[in-house]
Write an enzyme that holds these catalytic residues in place. Structure first.
Site, PDB file in Angstrom:
ATOM      1  N   CYS A   1       3.712  44.858   5.748  1.00 53.57           N
ATOM      2  CA  CYS A   1       4.460  44.652   4.729  1.00 53.57           C
ATOM      3  C   CYS A   1       4.530  45.316   3.327  1.00 53.57           C
ATOM      4  O   CYS A   1       5.256  45.362   2.205  1.00 53.57           O
ATOM      5  CB  CYS A   1       3.675  42.883   4.110  1.00 53.57           C
ATOM      6  SG  CYS A   1       4.001  41.677   5.594  1.00 53.57           S
TER       7      CYS A   1
ATOM      8  N   HIS B   1       6.074  37.405   8.086  1.00 55.12           N
ATOM      9  CA  HIS B   1       5.086  36.477   6.522  1.00 55.12           C
ATOM     10  C   HIS B   1       5.854  36.550   5.823  1.00 55.12           C
ATOM     11  O   HIS B   1       7.112  37.056   5.638  1.00 55.12           O
ATOM     12  CB  HIS B   1       4.885  37.909   7.181  1.00 55.12           C
ATOM     13  CG  HIS B   1       3.530  38.806   8.175  1.00 55.12           C
ATOM     14  ND1 HIS B   1       2.752  39.529   7.844  1.00 55.12           N
ATOM     15  CD2 HIS B   1       2.949  38.439   9.114  1.00 55.12           C
ATOM     16  CE1 HIS B   1       2.224  40.026   8.905  1.00 55.12           C
ATOM     17  NE2 HIS B   1       2.052  38.801   9.820  1.00 55.12           N
TER      18      HIS B   1
ATOM     19  N   CYS C   1      -0.059  43.077   4.298  1.00 58.57           N
ATOM     20  CA  CYS C   1      -1.170  44.045   5.662  1.00 58.57           C
ATOM     21  C   CYS C   1      -0.475  45.405   5.392  1.00 58.57           C
ATOM     22  O   CYS C   1       1.159  45.872   4.818  1.00 58.57           O
ATOM     23  CB  CYS C   1      -0.159  43.298   6.980  1.00 58.57           C
ATOM     24  SG  CYS C   1       1.587  43.323   7.054  1.00 58.57           S
TER      25      CYS C   1
ATOM     26  N   GLU D   1       6.004  37.868   2.535  1.00 58.30           N
ATOM     27  CA  GLU D   1       6.210  38.660   1.900  1.00 58.30           C
ATOM     28  C   GLU D   1       8.189  39.218   2.820  1.00 58.30           C
ATOM     29  O   GLU D   1       9.130  39.752   2.277  1.00 58.30           O
ATOM     30  CB  GLU D   1       5.908  40.453   2.197  1.00 58.30           C
ATOM     31  CG  GLU D   1       4.641  40.267   1.137  1.00 58.30           C
ATOM     32  CD  GLU D   1       3.467  40.003   2.146  1.00 58.30           C
ATOM     33  OE1 GLU D   1       2.155  40.611   2.123  1.00 58.30           O
ATOM     34  OE2 GLU D   1       3.967  39.406   3.073  1.00 58.30           O
TER      35      GLU D   1
END
Length: 167
Positions: free
Chosen positions: A103, A68, A93, A70
């Protein structure tokens, strides 16, 4: 896709703060475009982590949907993320299909003090859960920054919405 317009004149209440925030979010939107259409079921997200007006980390969703954005930005920022602001094109998320730390949890654990989010994520893995986790951890959250620009990234995004694991 639900993207809200940010109301007001910025976190610090002056035009300069808005311009800085907008520049950082524009960078996040540009990063999200890097793998647009190549992230499988996951949305293409961009993330910029900035401190004192300087970018200390940035990332985008990897091909196939992992890692992801992040995660990449936090890895690049390292300890500099503490006390910083994260600019994310889509709500982080609040749960992961793998059961790993979300995240939102990772941002809070890294010491990020503020997260500016362009659009909310309708996925069951986010859908307000990411924002709630951030706020519960004491992180300031602003929704809707450059929402119209970011919304174009998610026009075709339709999450599967399979209930995430309980944590």
């Amino acid at each position: 896709m639900r993207c809200l317009r940010l109301l007001g004149r910025g976190r610090k209440g002056h035009v300069g703060a808005v311009q800085d925030d907008e520049a950082m979010m524009r960078r996040a939107v540009a990063l999200a475009r890097t793998n647009l259409g190549r992230t499988d079921e996951n949305p293409a997200v961009g993330c910029v982590i900035a401190k004192n007006g300087e970018i200390v980390g940035e990332g985008w969703t990897g091909e196939g949907g992992r890692p992801h954005a992040e995660e990449v930005a936090l890895d690049r920022a390292g300890e500099a993320a503490r006390g910083a602001t994260a600019y994310v094109t889509l709500e982080p998320c609040g749960a992961r299909s793998t059961g790993a730390a979300s995240c939102a949890d990772r941002l809070a654990a890294a010491g990020v003090t503020r997260v500016a989010i362009a659009c909310e994520d309708p996925s069951d893995y986010a859908a307000g859960r990411g924002v709630a986790r951030l706020r519960a951890s004491g992180v300031d959250v602003d929704l809707g920054l450059l929402s119209a620009e970011a919304a174009a990234l998610y026009a075709a995004y339709e999450p599967r919405n399979i209930a995430p694991p309980k944590r």
